[in-house]
Enzyme design. Structure first.
Site, PDB file in Angstrom:
ATOM      1  N   ASP A   2      20.651  -2.116  -5.196  1.00  0.00           N
ATOM      2  CA  ASP A   2      20.506  -3.248  -4.284  1.00  0.00           C
ATOM      3  C   ASP A   2      19.417  -4.188  -4.965  1.00  0.00           C
ATOM      4  O   ASP A   2      18.161  -3.822  -4.941  1.00  0.00           O
ATOM      5  CB  ASP A   2      20.467  -2.977  -2.832  1.00  0.00           C
ATOM      6  CG  ASP A   2      20.357  -4.418  -2.015  1.00  0.00           C
ATOM      7  OD1 ASP A   2      21.336  -4.849  -1.521  1.00  0.00           O
ATOM      8  OD2 ASP A   2      19.121  -4.936  -1.964  1.00  0.00           O
ATOM      9  N   TYR A  48      14.221 -11.517  -5.993  1.00  0.00           N
ATOM     10  CA  TYR A  48      13.223 -10.258  -6.332  1.00  0.00           C
ATOM     11  C   TYR A  48      12.842 -10.425  -7.768  1.00  0.00           C
ATOM     12  O   TYR A  48      11.758  -9.904  -8.289  1.00  0.00           O
ATOM     13  CB  TYR A  48      14.151  -9.039  -6.331  1.00  0.00           C
ATOM     14  CG  TYR A  48      14.492  -8.548  -4.783  1.00  0.00           C
ATOM     15  CD1 TYR A  48      14.300  -9.288  -3.786  1.00  0.00           C
ATOM     16  CD2 TYR A  48      15.350  -7.352  -4.843  1.00  0.00           C
ATOM     17  CE1 TYR A  48      14.907  -8.871  -2.685  1.00  0.00           C
ATOM     18  CE2 TYR A  48      15.769  -7.016  -3.445  1.00  0.00           C
ATOM     19  CZ  TYR A  48      15.453  -7.770  -2.425  1.00  0.00           C
ATOM     20  OH  TYR A  48      16.207  -7.535  -1.335  1.00  0.00           O
ATOM     21  N   LYS A  81      22.030 -10.984  -4.396  1.00  0.00           N
ATOM     22  CA  LYS A  81      21.999 -11.762  -3.372  1.00  0.00           C
ATOM     23  C   LYS A  81      21.751 -13.243  -3.878  1.00  0.00           C
ATOM     24  O   LYS A  81      20.903 -13.483  -4.963  1.00  0.00           O
ATOM     25  CB  LYS A  81      21.194 -11.219  -2.370  1.00  0.00           C
ATOM     26  CG  LYS A  81      21.082  -9.918  -2.065  1.00  0.00           C
ATOM     27  CD  LYS A  81      20.227  -9.532  -0.637  1.00  0.00           C
ATOM     28  CE  LYS A  81      20.213  -7.987  -0.759  1.00  0.00           C
ATOM     29  NZ  LYS A  81      19.122  -7.552  -1.541  1.00  0.00           N
ATOM     30  N   HIS A 140      21.573 -14.414   1.174  1.00  0.00           N
ATOM     31  CA  HIS A 140      20.352 -13.673   1.277  1.00  0.00           C
ATOM     32  C   HIS A 140      19.630 -13.998   2.861  1.00  0.00           C
ATOM     33  O   HIS A 140      19.166 -13.258   3.497  1.00  0.00           O
ATOM     34  CB  HIS A 140      19.481 -13.872   0.398  1.00  0.00           C
ATOM     35  CG  HIS A 140      18.244 -12.778   0.123  1.00  0.00           C
ATOM     36  ND1 HIS A 140      17.583 -12.488  -0.925  1.00  0.00           N
ATOM     37  CD2 HIS A 140      17.717 -11.866   1.061  1.00  0.00           C
ATOM     38  CE1 HIS A 140      16.852 -11.529  -0.843  1.00  0.00           C
ATOM     39  NE2 HIS A 140      16.927 -10.894   0.503  1.00  0.00           N
TER      40      HIS A 140
HETATM   41  N1  LIG Z   1      18.143  -8.414   2.669  1.00  0.00           N
HETATM   42  C1  LIG Z   1      16.805  -8.381   2.881  1.00  0.00           C
HETATM   43  O1  LIG Z   1      16.278  -9.575   3.207  1.00  0.00           O
HETATM   44  C2  LIG Z   1      16.022  -7.578   2.512  1.00  0.00           C
HETATM   45  C3  LIG Z   1      14.798  -7.225   3.061  1.00  0.00           C
HETATM   46  C4  LIG Z   1      13.813  -6.190   2.363  1.00  0.00           C
HETATM   47  C5  LIG Z   1      14.431  -5.081   1.688  1.00  0.00           C
HETATM   48  N2  LIG Z   1      15.690  -5.234   1.501  1.00  0.00           N
HETATM   49  C6  LIG Z   1      16.560  -4.125   0.364  1.00  0.00           C
HETATM   50  O2  LIG Z   1      16.178  -3.082   1.266  1.00  0.00           O
HETATM   51  C7  LIG Z   1      15.604  -1.954   0.568  1.00  0.00           C
HETATM   52  C8  LIG Z   1      14.865  -1.076   1.087  1.00  0.00           C
HETATM   53  O3  LIG Z   1      13.560  -1.713   2.029  1.00  0.00           O
HETATM   54  P1  LIG Z   1      12.177  -1.660   1.515  1.00  0.00           P
HETATM   55  O4  LIG Z   1      12.200  -1.667   0.208  1.00  0.00           O
HETATM   56  O5  LIG Z   1      11.731  -3.053   2.128  1.00  0.00           O
HETATM   57  O6  LIG Z   1      11.698  -0.735   2.555  1.00  0.00           O
HETATM   58  P2  LIG Z   1      11.830   0.749   2.912  1.00  0.00           P
HETATM   59  O7  LIG Z   1      12.665   1.478   1.890  1.00  0.00           O
HETATM   60  O8  LIG Z   1      11.557   0.861   4.268  1.00  0.00           O
HETATM   61  O9  LIG Z   1      10.345   1.517   2.465  1.00  0.00           O
HETATM   62  C9  LIG Z   1       9.843   1.685   1.168  1.00  0.00           C
HETATM   63  C10 LIG Z   1       8.479   1.981   1.307  1.00  0.00           C
HETATM   64  O10 LIG Z   1       8.564   3.678   1.659  1.00  0.00           O
HETATM   65  C11 LIG Z   1       7.800   4.344   0.508  1.00  0.00           C
HETATM   66  N3  LIG Z   1       8.616   5.375   0.854  1.00  0.00           N
HETATM   67  C12 LIG Z   1       9.906   5.702   0.276  1.00  0.00           C
HETATM   68  N4  LIG Z   1      10.335   7.006   0.505  1.00  0.00           N
HETATM   69  C13 LIG Z   1       9.365   7.602   1.089  1.00  0.00           C
HETATM   70  C14 LIG Z   1       9.125   9.065   1.366  1.00  0.00           C
HETATM   71  N5  LIG Z   1      10.316   9.737   1.441  1.00  0.00           N
HETATM   72  N6  LIG Z   1       8.027   9.409   1.915  1.00  0.00           N
HETATM   73  C15 LIG Z   1       7.154   8.433   2.099  1.00  0.00           C
HETATM   74  N7  LIG Z   1       7.059   7.170   1.624  1.00  0.00           N
HETATM   75  C16 LIG Z   1       8.230   6.611   1.327  1.00  0.00           C
HETATM   76  C17 LIG Z   1       8.019   3.420  -0.676  1.00  0.00           C
HETATM   77  O11 LIG Z   1       6.859   3.856  -1.436  1.00  0.00           O
HETATM   78  P3  LIG Z   1       6.885   4.267  -2.882  1.00  0.00           P
HETATM   79  O12 LIG Z   1       7.683   3.204  -3.493  1.00  0.00           O
HETATM   80  O13 LIG Z   1       5.378   4.269  -3.367  1.00  0.00           O
HETATM   81  O14 LIG Z   1       7.542   5.703  -2.825  1.00  0.00           O
HETATM   82  C18 LIG Z   1       7.665   2.124  -0.095  1.00  0.00           C
HETATM   83  O15 LIG Z   1       6.440   1.630   0.094  1.00  0.00           O
HETATM   84  C19 LIG Z   1      14.965  -2.773  -0.629  1.00  0.00           C
HETATM   85  O16 LIG Z   1      14.453  -2.318  -1.661  1.00  0.00           O
HETATM   86  C20 LIG Z   1      16.059  -4.050  -0.738  1.00  0.00           C
HETATM   87  O17 LIG Z   1      16.990  -3.636  -1.607  1.00  0.00           O
HETATM   88  C21 LIG Z   1      16.702  -6.444   1.662  1.00  0.00           C
END
Ligand SMILES: NC(=O)c1ccc[n+]([C@@H]2O[C@H](COP(=O)([O-])OP(=O)(O)OC[C@H]3O[C@@H](n4cnc5c(N)ncnc54)[C@H](OP(=O)(O)O)[C@@H]3O)[C@@H](O)[C@H]2O)c1
Length: 288
Positions: free
Chosen positions: A43, A48, A77, A110
């Site tokens: 994704d 981004y 998106k 988005h």
């Molecule tokens: N549509 C939208 O508006 C929207 C908004 C936000 C996100 N998204 C999508 O959703 C995806 C995921 O959301 P997100 O990146 O915001 O947040 P998330 O997946 O909830 O959290 C990512 C964070 O958690 C840490 N992490 C991951 N696995 C871990 C584990 N097993 N243990 C400890 N820490 C861990 C990562 O650090 P490290 O990288 O240092 O491991 C990073 O800091 C995004 O990448 C994006 O593709 C979409």
């Protein structure tokens, strides 16, 4: 990999890898590693700024025969549009070109602002033309999703929204099921907010199954039938987050997680004036 069938018959992996906030110089490697570990759903988003690097990671994995293009499910998106349809069509083309792909498996509006109807017409046309296998929306609250379904001939296959233990969206889930729109969870870990990774309830549940907090959270989403995107730049965490298909949370444990719901975003409200103002400024920046 467990899959979910969307309302247009397309099947998608239930667990995916997101590249939001991965720096450009790390994205290609992160995507490549994620595919190597087994992720098939990737994704990204035009805003981004790493579509090109995401495409490079995908190309490397395909060139090395780790995977075929058909086995992958690639999402991007469209950001907020001032100008309508024609611009959306151009942006879809730019995403394809940046990623070096002939088609995308999923393309989303988005944010719930701007000319979402013009944008939707462009997405529907691109889907009919075979450039997008599935199309959807993101960050639409349930009321807006219902209005959007009611006013369009083609309904979205997906609504990508924030879902995590602090903001569980239980009522939203009922509304999305009613309208046949699949929920895809962003920020399943709430990006670690409210000390998610050290939460005692989640850690205690994890101990029983010899699983980490991250694994418990992703498993909980799988059992709810929600598609989940996890992000990490570290291969060991990517592997940990992927290793969730060999255990099942009991109904007691699910109940303990349900009790953690704060029923509000760990980030922001899409209707808050200061947030809408932030998005409008971001839109102007992206148009420069
Ligand atoms: N549509 C939208 O508006 C929207 C908004 C936000 C996100 N998204 C999508 O959703 C995806 C995921 O959301 P997100 O990146 O915001 O947040 P998330 O997946 O909830 O959290 C990512 C964070 O958690 C840490 N992490 C991951 N696995 C871990 C584990 N097993 N243990 C400890 N820490 C861990 C990562 O650090 P490290 O990288 O240092 O491991 C990073 O800091 C995004 O990448 C994006 O593709 C979409």
């Amino acid at each position: 990999m467990q899959t979910i069938k969307l309302n247009n018959g397309v099947e998608m992996p239930q667990l995916g890898f997101g590249v939001y906030q991965i720096p450009n110089d790390q994205t290609s490697e992160a995507v490549y590693q994620a595919i190597k570990i087994g992720y098939r759903l990737i994704d990204t988003a035009s805003v981004y700024g790493n579509e090109k690097e995401t495409g490079e990671g995908i190309k490397r994995a395909i060139d090395e025969k780790l995977v075929t293009r058909e086995e992958l499910f690639v999402t991007s998106k469209l950001f907020i549009l001032q100008a309508p349809e024609a611009k959306a069509t151009a942006t879809i083309g730019q995403s394809l070109e940046a990623m070096g792909l002939d088609y995308l498996d999923l393309y989303l509006i988005h944010q719930p602002y701007g000319d979402i109807y013009g944008a939707w017409r462009a997405l529907v046309a691109a889907q009919k033309a075979g450039k997008l296998r599935a199309i959807g929306i993101s960050n639409f609250k349930s009321a807006k999703m219902i209005e959007f379904v009611g006013l369009n001939e083609v309904k979205p296959q997906i609504n990508q929204i924030e879902v995590n233990p602090w903001n569980q969206r239980i009522e939203d889930e009922t509304w999305h099921q009613k309208y046949g729109v699949q929920i895809e969870a962003w920020a399943p870990f709430a990006e670690g907010r409210h000390d998610l990774f050290t939460n005692s309830v989640l850690a205690e549940i994890g101990k029983k199954y010899e699983k980490s907090v991250g694994q418990v959270v992703l498993r909980w989403l799988m059992q709810r039938g929600i598609v989940a995107l996890a992000k990490s730049v570290r291969p060991e965490r990517m592997a940990e987050n992927f290793d969730i298909f060999d255990f099942e949370l009991s109904s007691d444990d699910i109940k303990k997680i349900t009790d953690l719901d704060m029923k509000e975003s760990a980030f922001f409200d899409h209707d808050a004036p200061q947030q809408v103002e932030w998005f409008m400024n971001r839109m102007l920046e992206t148009e420069k």
